[in-house]
Design a protein around this motif. Structure first.
Motif, short mmCIF file in Angstrom:
data_model
loop_
_atom_site.label_atom_id
_atom_site.label_comp_id
_atom_site.label_asym_id
_atom_site.label_seq_id
_atom_site.Cartn_x
_atom_site.Cartn_y
_atom_site.Cartn_z
N MET A 97 0.85 -1.19 0.00
CA MET A 97 0.00 0.00 0.00
C MET A 97 0.89 1.24 0.00
N THR A 98 0.75 2.08 -1.01
CA THR A 98 1.55 3.28 -1.13
C THR A 98 1.09 4.34 -0.14
N SER A 99 1.98 5.31 0.10
CA SER A 99 1.63 6.38 1.03
C SER A 99 0.48 7.22 0.51
N GLY A 100 0.39 7.37 -0.84
CA GLY A 100 -0.71 8.13 -1.41
C GLY A 100 -2.05 7.47 -1.16
N MET A 101 -2.11 6.15 -1.33
CA MET A 101 -3.35 5.42 -1.07
C MET A 101 -3.73 5.51 0.39
N PHE A 102 -2.72 5.41 1.27
CA PHE A 102 -3.00 5.46 2.70
C PHE A 102 -3.58 6.82 3.09
N THR A 103 -3.00 7.88 2.56
CA THR A 103 -3.45 9.23 2.90
C THR A 103 -4.80 9.56 2.26
N THR A 104 -4.98 9.14 1.00
CA THR A 104 -6.17 9.52 0.25
C THR A 104 -7.39 8.69 0.64
N TRP A 105 -7.19 7.40 0.85
CA TRP A 105 -8.34 6.50 1.07
C TRP A 105 -8.44 6.00 2.50
N PHE A 106 -7.30 5.52 3.03
CA PHE A 106 -7.39 4.77 4.28
C PHE A 106 -7.61 5.67 5.49
N LEU A 107 -6.87 6.76 5.62
CA LEU A 107 -7.05 7.65 6.77
C LEU A 107 -8.46 8.23 6.84
N PRO A 108 -9.02 8.74 5.72
CA PRO A 108 -10.42 9.17 5.79
C PRO A 108 -11.37 8.03 6.16
N ASN B 193 -10.96 -2.46 0.72
CA ASN B 193 -11.34 -3.20 -0.48
C ASN B 193 -10.90 -2.48 -1.75
N LEU B 194 -10.99 -1.16 -1.76
CA LEU B 194 -10.52 -0.40 -2.93
C LEU B 194 -9.02 -0.54 -3.11
N ILE B 195 -8.29 -0.44 -1.99
CA ILE B 195 -6.83 -0.58 -2.07
C ILE B 195 -6.44 -1.99 -2.51
N ARG B 196 -7.18 -3.00 -2.03
CA ARG B 196 -6.88 -4.37 -2.43
C ARG B 196 -7.06 -4.57 -3.93
N ILE B 197 -8.08 -3.94 -4.50
CA ILE B 197 -8.31 -4.06 -5.94
C ILE B 197 -7.16 -3.46 -6.72
N VAL B 198 -6.60 -2.34 -6.24
CA VAL B 198 -5.50 -1.68 -6.93
C VAL B 198 -4.18 -2.41 -6.72
N ASP B 199 -3.90 -2.75 -5.47
CA ASP B 199 -2.60 -3.37 -5.14
C ASP B 199 -2.58 -4.88 -5.35
N VAL B 200 -3.75 -5.51 -5.36
CA VAL B 200 -3.88 -6.97 -5.46
C VAL B 200 -3.09 -7.66 -4.35
N GLU B 201 -3.10 -7.09 -3.16
CA GLU B 201 -2.46 -7.70 -2.00
C GLU B 201 -3.46 -7.69 -0.85
N SER B 202 -3.94 -8.86 -0.49
CA SER B 202 -4.98 -8.95 0.53
C SER B 202 -4.42 -9.04 1.94
N ALA B 203 -3.35 -9.81 2.11
CA ALA B 203 -2.85 -10.10 3.45
C ALA B 203 -2.45 -8.84 4.22
N PRO B 204 -1.64 -7.94 3.68
CA PRO B 204 -1.23 -6.77 4.48
C PRO B 204 -2.39 -5.87 4.85
N ILE B 205 -3.27 -5.61 3.90
CA ILE B 205 -4.33 -4.64 4.17
C ILE B 205 -5.35 -5.18 5.16
N TYR B 206 -5.72 -6.47 5.04
CA TYR B 206 -6.70 -7.01 5.98
C TYR B 206 -6.09 -7.27 7.35
N THR B 207 -4.79 -7.55 7.40
CA THR B 207 -4.11 -7.66 8.69
C THR B 207 -4.13 -6.31 9.40
N LEU B 208 -3.89 -5.24 8.65
CA LEU B 208 -3.93 -3.91 9.23
C LEU B 208 -5.34 -3.58 9.74
N ILE B 209 -6.36 -3.98 9.00
CA ILE B 209 -7.74 -3.75 9.43
C ILE B 209 -8.00 -4.46 10.76
N LEU B 210 -7.57 -5.72 10.87
CA LEU B 210 -7.77 -6.46 12.12
C LEU B 210 -7.10 -5.76 13.29
#
Length: 247
Positions: free
Chosen positions: A1-12, A172-189
């Motif tokens: 997950m790039t810093s841009g995705m984290f700032t634009t999508w995840f933090l909000p 889910n949006l970030i997963r579609i772009v990055d195609v990496e499920s494990a890091p993003i869902y681990t972070l969610i947990l």
């Protein structure tokens, strides 16, 4: 997950999740006390209507209620709900129904002598509730309210299904772009756990304050590890009592 995705999508998305939690918890708290108190009314029609509300929302799914508000209400009532409002309303009304049972049960557990003392002082029904019954019942409400609040936190993930951009929707949006499920869902947990842990610590502090307000001593921390055991497995307290009995 790039810093841009984290700032634009995840933090909000994290902030939206917290907002949904706060708004729905506030609504659920109001519903819990109003419906819970009405279920103890002496008027049978009031008990019947409040009990019907409890049974209806306890027996329906919060997710289906969100879908109904977003997709069915515009057709039936010609009324359009904003998705976030529909999510907060569905969660608040549903979990408020569960909370009303906590309030009703805690009020029913108040000793009859407390109510009789209020009657002897010529308190009205509302004065007895405000000055006698609720202060006595409040410490018993806090632990189950803590569990309900954690369940509500986990229930906020449902709003992503009606396009509310919470942190699960963003993930889910970030997963579609990055195609990496494990890091993003681990972070969610991890994030859900951190928020739940913070809520639990706050509610336990509130419980200690509530107990202190009615003169109850707070529970001592420690548990089994705090008890000193001798080689036979008996605690020092039990051994001392046994020695006294033998003497």
């Amino acid at each position: 997950m790039t810093s841009g995705m984290f700032t634009t999508w995840f933090l909000p998305g994290i902030w939206i999740t917290i907002q949904v939690l706060l708004y729905s918890a506030a609504l659920a708290a109001v519903v819990s006390f109003v419906v819970g108190i009405l279920r103890t009314s002496d008027v049978w029609i009031v008990r019947f209507l409040s009990g019907a509300y409890f049974e209806i929302f306890r027996g329906t799914s919060a997710l289906v209620m969100m879908f109904w508000m977003v997709f069915a209400v515009p057709t039936l009532l010609n009324l359009q709900f904003v998705p976030m409002f529909a999510g907060v309303l569905a969660l608040g009304l549903t979990y408020g129904a569960y909370g009303s049972e906590i309030v009703r049960g805690a009020l029913a557990a108040v000793a009859p002598a407390q109510r009789e003392a209020g009657i002897a002082l010529s308190f009205t029904k509302m004065q007895r509730l405000r000055r006698v019954e609720i202060p006595q019942a409040w410490p018993e409400m806090v632990p189950p309210f803590n569990n309900l609040l954690i369940e509500l936190l986990k229930g906020t993930a449902l709003v992503s299904t009606i396009t509310v951009a919470d942190m699960l929707f963003a993930a889910n949006l970030i997963r579609i772009v990055d195609v990496e499920s494990a890091p993003i869902y681990t972070l969610i947990l991890v994030l859900y756990f951190v928020i739940a842990f913070a809520l639990t610590r706050g509610m336990r502090a509130l419980e200690r304050q509530a107990k202190a307000g009615i003169g109850q001593k707070p529970e001592k921390k420690g548990g089994l590890l705090s008890r000193r055991l001798n080689p036979t497995g008996m605690s020092t307290e039990a051994r001392s009592h046994g020695a006294g009995g033998a003497a």
